[in-house]
Design a protein around this motif. Structure first.
Motif, PDB file in Angstrom:
ATOM      1  N   VAL A   6       0.771  -1.366  -0.138  1.00 57.19           N
ATOM      2  CA  VAL A   6       0.334   0.096   0.098  1.00 57.19           C
ATOM      3  C   VAL A   6       0.504   1.632   0.043  1.00 57.19           C
ATOM      4  N   VAL A   7       2.061   1.123   0.512  1.00 58.88           N
ATOM      5  CA  VAL A   7       2.619   2.331   0.704  1.00 58.88           C
ATOM      6  C   VAL A   7       3.217   2.730  -0.468  1.00 58.88           C
ATOM      7  N   ARG A   8       4.193   1.491  -1.296  1.00 55.18           N
ATOM      8  CA  ARG A   8       4.510   1.686  -2.257  1.00 55.18           C
ATOM      9  C   ARG A   8       3.829   2.622  -2.968  1.00 55.18           C
ATOM     10  N   ALA A   9       2.034   1.795  -3.633  1.00 54.88           N
ATOM     11  CA  ALA A   9       1.124   2.500  -4.690  1.00 54.88           C
ATOM     12  C   ALA A   9       1.296   3.951  -4.111  1.00 54.88           C
ATOM     13  N   GLY A  10       0.886   3.991  -2.659  1.00 59.11           N
ATOM     14  CA  GLY A  10       1.240   5.443  -2.800  1.00 59.11           C
ATOM     15  C   GLY A  10       2.259   6.583  -3.085  1.00 59.11           C
ATOM     16  N   LEU A  11       3.199   5.679  -3.333  1.00 55.14           N
ATOM     17  CA  LEU A  11       4.289   6.919  -3.234  1.00 55.14           C
ATOM     18  C   LEU A  11       4.675   6.767  -5.045  1.00 55.14           C
ATOM     19  N   ARG A  12       4.321   5.678  -5.176  1.00 56.24           N
ATOM     20  CA  ARG A  12       4.052   5.812  -6.931  1.00 56.24           C
ATOM     21  C   ARG A  12       3.094   6.336  -7.490  1.00 56.24           C
ATOM     22  N   ALA A  13       2.277   6.689  -7.366  1.00 56.45           N
ATOM     23  CA  ALA A  13       0.618   7.872  -7.478  1.00 56.45           C
ATOM     24  C   ALA A  13       1.925   8.940  -7.400  1.00 56.45           C
ATOM     25  N   LEU A  14       2.436   9.033  -6.250  1.00 54.88           N
ATOM     26  CA  LEU A  14       2.709  10.583  -5.543  1.00 54.88           C
ATOM     27  C   LEU A  14       3.361  10.858  -7.092  1.00 54.88           C
ATOM     28  N   LEU A  15       4.901   9.831  -7.236  1.00 50.83           N
ATOM     29  CA  LEU A  15       6.288  10.327  -7.656  1.00 50.83           C
ATOM     30  C   LEU A  15       5.328  11.013  -8.823  1.00 50.83           C
ATOM     31  N   GLY A  16       4.609   9.931  -9.131  1.00 49.61           N
ATOM     32  CA  GLY A  16       4.111   9.764 -11.054  1.00 49.61           C
ATOM     33  C   GLY A  16       3.513  11.014 -11.372  1.00 49.61           C
TER      34      GLY A  16
END
Length: 248
Positions: free
Chosen positions: A53-63
């Motif tokens: 879940v943390v990786r998904a959130g970071l991926r969306a933010l960084l994207g």
């Protein structure tokens, strides 16, 4: 009659000779203009966190930032090391606690050693103890950021890390500076010996036997150690000793 030279059609004097000539300024070429406007390549980044879940959130933010490109994701320290070697990213965004197996500190150490420092590790964690900060920096981390930071601070830290510049959260920087300003406690050789035995989990009786002392003497030394370290428990003494690298 004009004594200075021939006149042009409008009657203005035309300069004669090299000294009077005016060189026109050439316009910038298209190639030079396009070169100056060349886009800056994005920061290539690998994510490492054991929570999907943390990786998904970071991926969306960084994207959301075209200046950052997530080129890989890892859920363990070992996978992060492998991806860093395979992809050669600019930055690895590293959590410290990664469940079973290799932790973030050891992964940081291996990534920086294997890449010769060309891959920069930016720690992103919830842990801000002196021990965690010290271990990560000693392992070669370029920066240390807390997960409570604002997104813009995260993006700034990523770009700083990619350029090889140190990036620290304000609370982390404060702790580092406070520690540098505070002198380390001075322990006697005997106090260090007892602290070392304490870190192994020995009781006062066991420490007394190991060091050929009486239990009363051990208690006296432990009391002095507690006072110097500013703690009142055995576990606290060991924790502070590890943070400040006081163990023999």
């Amino acid at each position: 009659m004009n004594p200075t030279g021939p006149t042009g059609p409008t009657g203005a004097t035309e300069p004669t000779g090299a000294t009077g000539a005016t060189e026109p300024i050439a316009p910038a070429t298209a190639s030079a203009a396009s070169a100056s406007a060349a886009p800056v390549p994005p920061v290539r980044l690998v994510l490492c966190d054991d929570h999907a879940v943390v990786r998904a959130g970071l991926r969306a933010l960084l994207g959301s930032d075209p200046g950052v490109a997530v080129v890989g994701e890892a859920d363990s320290g070992a996978e992060a090391v492998a991806l860093a070697a395979k992809l050669a990213p600019d930055v690895v965004l590293m959590d410290l606690q990664l469940g079973a197996g290799m932790d973030g500190v050891e992964a940081t150490r291996r990534i920086t050693a294997a890449s010769g420092g060309s891959v920069h590790v930016l720690v992103l964690t919830t842990y801000d103890t002196d021990a965690d900060i010290t271990r990560a920096i000693e392992a070669g981390a370029t920066g240390y950021l807390l997960k409570a930071e604002r997104p813009d601070e995260l993006f700034t830290a990523i770009r700083s890390a990619a350029a090889g510049r140190t990036a620290l959260s304000a609370p982390v920087a404060h702790r580092v500076m406070a520690r540098m300003r505070s002198p380390r406690p001075t322990l006697t050789d005997r106090e260090r010996d007892i602290l070392g035995q304490l870190s192994r989990g020995l009781t006062n009786r066991d420490i007394a036997k190991a060091l050929f002392l009486s239990e009363a003497t051990v208690k006296t030394h432990l009391g002095r150690v507690y006072d110097k370290l500013g703690v009142d428990t055995r576990a606290g003494a060991v924790a502070v000793a590890k943070e400040q690298r006081l163990l023999p």
